[in-house]
Design a protein around this motif. Structure first.
Motif, PDB file in Angstrom:
ATOM      1  N   LYS A  24       8.864   3.605  -6.487  1.00 52.40           N
ATOM      2  CA  LYS A  24       8.635   4.965  -5.981  1.00 52.40           C
ATOM      3  C   LYS A  24       9.957   5.678  -5.686  1.00 52.40           C
ATOM      4  N   LYS A  25      10.934   4.944  -5.163  1.00 48.88           N
ATOM      5  CA  LYS A  25      12.232   5.555  -4.900  1.00 48.88           C
ATOM      6  C   LYS A  25      12.923   5.949  -6.208  1.00 48.88           C
ATOM      7  N   CYS A  26      12.821   5.078  -7.194  1.00 50.06           N
ATOM      8  CA  CYS A  26      13.423   5.375  -8.494  1.00 50.06           C
ATOM      9  C   CYS A  26      12.721   6.556  -9.162  1.00 50.06           C
ATOM     10  N   ARG A  27      11.392   6.598  -9.062  1.00 47.79           N
ATOM     11  CA  ARG A  27      10.632   7.701  -9.658  1.00 47.79           C
ATOM     12  C   ARG A  27      10.951   9.023  -8.951  1.00 47.79           C
ATOM     13  N   ALA A  28      11.207   8.938  -7.646  1.00 52.97           N
ATOM     14  CA  ALA A  28      11.491  10.148  -6.868  1.00 52.97           C
ATOM     15  C   ALA A  28      12.779  10.823  -7.321  1.00 52.97           C
ATOM     16  N   ILE A  29      13.728  10.046  -7.842  1.00 51.34           N
ATOM     17  CA  ILE A  29      14.971  10.639  -8.333  1.00 51.34           C
ATOM     18  C   ILE A  29      14.971  10.763  -9.851  1.00 51.34           C
ATOM     19  N   GLY A  30      13.798  10.584 -10.466  1.00 51.93           N
ATOM     20  CA  GLY A  30      13.635  10.894 -11.878  1.00 51.93           C
ATOM     21  C   GLY A  30      14.006   9.805 -12.858  1.00 51.93           C
ATOM     22  N   ILE A  31      14.201   8.586 -12.404  1.00 56.93           N
ATOM     23  CA  ILE A  31      14.558   7.504 -13.325  1.00 56.93           C
ATOM     24  C   ILE A  31      13.329   7.122 -14.147  1.00 56.93           C
ATOM     25  N   LYS A  44      20.642  19.017 -15.637  1.00 58.00           N
ATOM     26  CA  LYS A  44      19.432  19.815 -15.408  1.00 58.00           C
ATOM     27  C   LYS A  44      19.700  20.942 -14.421  1.00 58.00           C
ATOM     28  N   LEU A  45      20.498  20.648 -13.374  1.00 61.90           N
ATOM     29  CA  LEU A  45      20.843  21.678 -12.394  1.00 61.90           C
ATOM     30  C   LEU A  45      21.632  22.809 -13.051  1.00 61.90           C
ATOM     31  N   TYR A  46      22.544  22.440 -13.955  1.00 67.94           N
ATOM     32  CA  TYR A  46      23.314  23.454 -14.686  1.00 67.94           C
ATOM     33  C   TYR A  46      22.386  24.319 -15.519  1.00 67.94           C
ATOM     34  N   GLU A  47      21.445  23.672 -16.215  1.00 70.26           N
ATOM     35  CA  GLU A  47      20.504  24.417 -17.046  1.00 70.26           C
ATOM     36  C   GLU A  47      19.619  25.320 -16.197  1.00 70.26           C
ATOM     37  N   LEU A  48      19.152  24.798 -15.049  1.00 68.69           N
ATOM     38  CA  LEU A  48      18.301  25.603 -14.175  1.00 68.69           C
ATOM     39  C   LEU A  48      19.072  26.778 -13.575  1.00 68.69           C
ATOM     40  N   ASN A  49      20.337  26.549 -13.202  1.00 62.87           N
ATOM     41  CA  ASN A  49      21.154  27.641 -12.680  1.00 62.87           C
ATOM     42  C   ASN A  49      21.396  28.705 -13.738  1.00 62.87           C
ATOM     43  N   LEU A 101      24.315  -5.372  -8.143  1.00 62.47           N
ATOM     44  CA  LEU A 101      24.487  -4.049  -7.552  1.00 62.47           C
ATOM     45  C   LEU A 101      25.218  -3.113  -8.510  1.00 62.47           C
ATOM     46  N   GLU A 102      26.119  -3.677  -9.324  1.00 61.16           N
ATOM     47  CA  GLU A 102      26.838  -2.858 -10.305  1.00 61.16           C
ATOM     48  C   GLU A 102      25.878  -2.231 -11.310  1.00 61.16           C
ATOM     49  N   SER A 103      24.887  -3.000 -11.741  1.00 58.99           N
ATOM     50  CA  SER A 103      23.902  -2.492 -12.694  1.00 58.99           C
ATOM     51  C   SER A 103      23.076  -1.364 -12.077  1.00 58.99           C
ATOM     52  N   ILE A 104      22.674  -1.561 -10.822  1.00 61.51           N
ATOM     53  CA  ILE A 104      21.905  -0.529 -10.126  1.00 61.51           C
ATOM     54  C   ILE A 104      22.747   0.724  -9.939  1.00 61.51           C
ATOM     55  N   LEU A 105      24.023   0.557  -9.570  1.00 62.14           N
ATOM     56  CA  LEU A 105      24.914   1.696  -9.378  1.00 62.14           C
ATOM     57  C   LEU A 105      25.098   2.460 -10.688  1.00 62.14           C
ATOM     58  N   ASN A 106      25.214   1.738 -11.799  1.00 60.90           N
ATOM     59  CA  ASN A 106      25.365   2.373 -13.108  1.00 60.90           C
ATOM     60  C   ASN A 106      24.130   3.201 -13.461  1.00 60.90           C
ATOM     61  N   THR A 107      22.958   2.655 -13.142  1.00 66.70           N
ATOM     62  CA  THR A 107      21.713   3.389 -13.394  1.00 66.70           C
ATOM     63  C   THR A 107      21.671   4.663 -12.574  1.00 66.70           C
ATOM     64  N   PHE A 108      22.077   4.575 -11.311  1.00 70.66           N
ATOM     65  CA  PHE A 108      22.084   5.756 -10.440  1.00 70.66           C
ATOM     66  C   PHE A 108      23.088   6.799 -10.928  1.00 70.66           C
ATOM     67  N   ASN A 109      24.259   6.345 -11.379  1.00 69.54           N
ATOM     68  CA  ASN A 109      25.268   7.280 -11.885  1.00 69.54           C
ATOM     69  C   ASN A 109      24.786   7.997 -13.133  1.00 69.54           C
ATOM     70  N   ASN A 110      24.118   7.242 -14.015  1.00 67.95           N
ATOM     71  CA  ASN A 110      23.559   7.862 -15.223  1.00 67.95           C
ATOM     72  C   ASN A 110      22.520   8.920 -14.862  1.00 67.95           C
ATOM     73  N   ASP A 125      11.358   2.769 -18.185  1.00 68.64           N
ATOM     74  CA  ASP A 125      12.067   1.682 -18.870  1.00 68.64           C
ATOM     75  C   ASP A 125      13.356   1.310 -18.135  1.00 68.64           C
ATOM     76  N   GLU A 126      14.013   2.306 -17.512  1.00 71.46           N
ATOM     77  CA  GLU A 126      15.225   2.001 -16.747  1.00 71.46           C
ATOM     78  C   GLU A 126      14.889   1.374 -15.399  1.00 71.46           C
ATOM     79  N   ILE A 127      13.750   1.769 -14.822  1.00 71.32           N
ATOM     80  CA  ILE A 127      13.311   1.119 -13.579  1.00 71.32           C
ATOM     81  C   ILE A 127      13.059  -0.358 -13.846  1.00 71.32           C
TER      82      ILE A 127
END
Length: 273
Positions: A56-63, A95-100, A78-87, A66-68
């Motif tokens: 649910k936390k991963c889905r909340a930030i749009g992951i 998306k924020l740039y496109e929305l702006n 932890l490095e793998s999780i951090l890489n997923t979050f950075n991606n 398949d990546e979850i």
């Protein structure tokens, strides 16, 4: 003895639907901890609650799922999780740039429409403009198939290079032809963007200054009469101008019958020298 929860209980306690749990099962994302061989009923343990919290936390930030799944399978790293979050952060920033960009486009169009309604159509007024840079393209004329094809290629190029739909089409029309020969001649086609690259060639800069301006809302083929209003205003008021006219297309629309109208403005720089 470890306590198990039915799929209905699991759904209720985690605020998800039963179908969502079945989907996660099919995706090998969250499998039941126990399946009754006789009844086929699915049961979940308390450990599944922790897994559900992660999902649910991963889905909340749009992951995506398949990546979850990769995060769940590699939870020790932890490095793998951090890489997923950075991606995911990079995706969100894009998306924020496109929305702006979309928001800015809407606001600019909204401001133009409000200004046109406040000033009125076919009314000449003075408007102060900041410096504007436009990309010049080597074709002119209008209202023919060749021009429309060239314009379509230009817009596709702008969309691909700049990834931007927030542009305005600007046409330069001859001052001399209108004032001296009563003829409307399109001499340049230009595109106005907010983010023109420094490497762009054929950049035309419209200087800061006061511009005689007139809004109109009509078909493409009936613009001459609005230029005539500008022409008459310039002559009657003995106004000195500089350069050619610019016709800025603000918004084009079509009804269900294919009838096309365009909100646009005609402008020309006032010469105060």
């Amino acid at each position: 003895m470890e306590k198990y929860f039915s799929i209905g209980e699991m759904a209720k306690l985690n605020n998800v639907s039963i179908e969502t749990l079945r989907h996660y099962d099919r995706q090998d994302l969250l499998k039941p901890d126990y399946i009754n061989e006789k009844t086929g009923y699915r049961y979940y343990s308390m450990k599944s609650f922790i897994k559900m919290d992660i999902i649910k936390k991963c889905r909340a930030i749009g992951i995506p799922l398949d990546e979850i799944k990769e995060v769940m399978n590699d939870y020790d790293s932890l490095e793998s999780i951090l890489n997923t979050f950075n991606n995911q952060k990079e995706i969100i920033n894009k998306k924020l740039y496109e929305l702006n960009s979309i928001k800015n486009s809407i606001e600019n169009l909204e401001n133009d429409i409000i200004d046109s309604l406040n000033k009125g159509m076919k009314t000449v007024f003075t408007k102060h403009n900041e410096i504007r840079n436009l990309i010049k393209y080597d074709y002119s004329g209008r209202y023919n198939e060749e021009f429309e094809m060239n314009l379509r290629k230009t817009l596709l190029e702008v969309e691909k290079i700049y990834d931007n739909f927030n542009y305005k089409i600007v046409f330069a029309t001859s001052y001399d032809d209108l004032m001296n020969q009563d003829k409307l001649t399109y001499i340049k086609t230009m595109i106005k963007l907010d983010n023109i690259l420094n490497t762009d060639k054929d950049i035309i800069t419209l200087p800061e200054g006061d511009y005689l301006t007139l809004y109109f809302d009509d078909t493409f083929y009936d613009t001459k009469k609005y230029y005539d209003i500008m022409k008459e205003y310039i002559k009657v008021n003995s106004i000195k101008t500089k350069g050619d006219f610019h016709e800025v297309s603000i918004m084009t629309r079509a009804n269900s019958y294919g009838e096309i109208k365009s909100l646009a403005q005609i402008e020309i720089l006032i010469d105060k020298g």
